[in-house]
Design a protein around this motif. Sequence first.
Motif, PDB file in Angstrom:
ATOM      1  N   ASN A 135      -6.707   8.165   7.260  1.00  0.00           N
ATOM      2  CA  ASN A 135      -7.317   6.539   6.826  1.00  0.00           C
ATOM      3  C   ASN A 135      -7.642   6.705   5.438  1.00  0.00           C
ATOM      4  O   ASN A 135      -7.492   5.393   5.312  1.00  0.00           O
ATOM      5  CB  ASN A 135      -8.934   7.057   7.408  1.00  0.00           C
ATOM      6  N   PHE A 136      -7.381   7.685   5.146  1.00  0.00           N
ATOM      7  CA  PHE A 136      -7.545   7.817   3.456  1.00  0.00           C
ATOM      8  C   PHE A 136      -6.282   6.725   2.822  1.00  0.00           C
ATOM      9  O   PHE A 136      -6.212   5.710   1.894  1.00  0.00           O
ATOM     10  CB  PHE A 136      -7.505   8.791   2.912  1.00  0.00           C
ATOM     11  N   ILE A 137      -4.985   7.815   3.362  1.00  0.00           N
ATOM     12  CA  ILE A 137      -3.577   7.068   2.817  1.00  0.00           C
ATOM     13  C   ILE A 137      -3.562   5.064   3.309  1.00  0.00           C
ATOM     14  O   ILE A 137      -2.703   4.281   2.587  1.00  0.00           O
ATOM     15  CB  ILE A 137      -2.407   7.778   3.370  1.00  0.00           C
ATOM     16  N   LEU A 138      -3.737   5.072   4.846  1.00  0.00           N
ATOM     17  CA  LEU A 138      -3.706   3.913   5.092  1.00  0.00           C
ATOM     18  C   LEU A 138      -4.262   2.607   4.332  1.00  0.00           C
ATOM     19  O   LEU A 138      -4.057   1.520   4.346  1.00  0.00           O
ATOM     20  CB  LEU A 138      -3.565   3.200   6.775  1.00  0.00           C
ATOM     21  N   THR A 139      -5.852   3.200   4.539  1.00  0.00           N
ATOM     22  CA  THR A 139      -6.160   1.860   3.023  1.00  0.00           C
ATOM     23  C   THR A 139      -5.608   1.596   1.562  1.00  0.00           C
ATOM     24  O   THR A 139      -5.729   0.566   1.577  1.00  0.00           O
ATOM     25  CB  THR A 139      -7.784   2.563   2.756  1.00  0.00           C
ATOM     26  N   PHE A 140      -4.874   2.443   1.485  1.00  0.00           N
ATOM     27  CA  PHE A 140      -4.272   2.287   0.462  1.00  0.00           C
ATOM     28  C   PHE A 140      -2.761   1.356   0.563  1.00  0.00           C
ATOM     29  O   PHE A 140      -2.403   0.993   0.008  1.00  0.00           O
ATOM     30  CB  PHE A 140      -4.560   3.187  -0.737  1.00  0.00           C
ATOM     31  N   VAL A 141      -2.360   2.118   2.028  1.00  0.00           N
ATOM     32  CA  VAL A 141      -0.946   0.838   2.186  1.00  0.00           C
ATOM     33  C   VAL A 141      -1.600   0.075   2.620  1.00  0.00           C
ATOM     34  O   VAL A 141      -0.399  -1.205   1.611  1.00  0.00           O
ATOM     35  CB  VAL A 141      -1.094   1.450   3.350  1.00  0.00           C
ATOM     36  N   GLU A 142      -2.854  -0.807   2.746  1.00  0.00           N
ATOM     37  CA  GLU A 142      -2.758  -2.382   3.187  1.00  0.00           C
ATOM     38  C   GLU A 142      -2.755  -2.309   1.291  1.00  0.00           C
ATOM     39  O   GLU A 142      -2.527  -3.768   2.062  1.00  0.00           O
ATOM     40  CB  GLU A 142      -4.196  -1.841   3.672  1.00  0.00           C
ATOM     41  N   LEU A 143      -4.035  -2.009   0.675  1.00  0.00           N
ATOM     42  CA  LEU A 143      -4.140  -2.738  -0.155  1.00  0.00           C
ATOM     43  C   LEU A 143      -3.055  -3.018  -1.326  1.00  0.00           C
ATOM     44  O   LEU A 143      -2.208  -3.504  -1.999  1.00  0.00           O
ATOM     45  CB  LEU A 143      -4.695  -1.806  -0.991  1.00  0.00           C
ATOM     46  N   ALA A 144      -1.402  -1.606  -0.751  1.00  0.00           N
ATOM     47  CA  ALA A 144      -0.894  -1.809  -1.878  1.00  0.00           C
ATOM     48  C   ALA A 144       0.324  -2.776  -0.916  1.00  0.00           C
ATOM     49  O   ALA A 144       0.919  -3.626  -1.838  1.00  0.00           O
ATOM     50  CB  ALA A 144       0.861  -0.916  -1.240  1.00  0.00           C
ATOM     51  N   GLU A 145       0.516  -3.532   0.302  1.00  0.00           N
ATOM     52  CA  GLU A 145       0.778  -4.227   0.501  1.00  0.00           C
ATOM     53  C   GLU A 145       0.671  -5.713  -0.090  1.00  0.00           C
ATOM     54  O   GLU A 145       1.091  -6.368   0.403  1.00  0.00           O
ATOM     55  CB  GLU A 145       1.207  -4.108   2.361  1.00  0.00           C
ATOM     56  N   GLU A 146      -0.860  -5.834   0.508  1.00  0.00           N
ATOM     57  CA  GLU A 146      -1.412  -6.846  -0.319  1.00  0.00           C
ATOM     58  C   GLU A 146      -0.903  -7.735  -1.355  1.00  0.00           C
ATOM     59  O   GLU A 146      -0.755  -8.565  -1.090  1.00  0.00           O
ATOM     60  CB  GLU A 146      -2.812  -6.481   0.237  1.00  0.00           C
TER      61      GLU A 146
END
Length: 337
Positions: A135-146
């Motif tokens: 949950n932690f890392i994928l939150t920032f994965v989503e932001l990184a892609e955005e």
Amino acid sequence: MRILKCLLIGYLFLTLSACNGQDEIKINGVSFVAAGGATDSSEVQPIVNANANYAAIMPFAYIKSLDHSEIMFNSDRQWFGERVEGVKQYIEELRKYQIKVMIKPQIWVGRGDFTGNIKMTSEANWKALEESYSNFILTFVELAEEINAEMLCIGTELELFIKHRPEYWTDLIRKIRTQYKGKLTYAANWDEFKRTPFWDQLDYIGVDAYFPVSDEKTPTVETCIEGWKVHKPIIKGLSEQYQKPILFTEYGYRSVDYSAREPWVYDRSMNQVNLQAQVNATRALYETFWNEEWFAGGFIWKWFTFHERAGGKEDNQFTPQNKPVEEIIKAYYKIED
């Protein structure tokens, strides 16, 4: 003559491409520390002045203890710069100055315990930790892609978590790859990186480069370069083994006596300011690595907002700000025409 010219061109092309996708220009980075409010041009300009072309943005999460499975993050109780909205704002401001970014989510353990020792005591707790970390890392994965972040670091100094749950990490990397198109690395501690099992799945071999290189009170450049001779062949060998460039996800020295003996130490008893020790150890690191084709660059630890108040000649911590070592960084980070 024409054949020779073609061979030279081919050689140059291979040299630039040798490190499996490494950028032609070194990653001359700073580790940009989160603060309580939004950043602006007054905070970014000193990074530009240091000739940096990359910044690591580090949203921290919190875990109560080494055997606790719940990771708390993106909370209103945290600094603005550690939350999703803050990370996005920081990056938008850096982008105005053509500074590229690595998003580097990290964990802080209660009482300051070392993250490499995070280890659960039951299968149920391991599963809970895995779900929480995802949950932690994928939150920032989503932001990184955005926001099209150039790079994402999937974790920092988590050796026992990786050792005991290798399948989880392989699955996590696979999932990240389906959601994010940028480059991936992991920040392994200096005494961990040789055992990290998934370098073949990432773009950079990431190392937090706090290697011991000198026992001297004020180490000389020459002594530190000699000290690197123990470690450099191992680092280079790993790059050759995996055909991946090495990235120092963190590097740096305190401005204190014996700064190159155990560079990771924050011990408060080590409080005697020694600016020359920091200068010499840093210069030796650049002399040892920065011209190597297999070396991608790195991120100096660490760079604060409110630059005019950061560091200074009475400061005995890592930051290079407003110290003689800042000029060393500027010189080595300078982009040649």
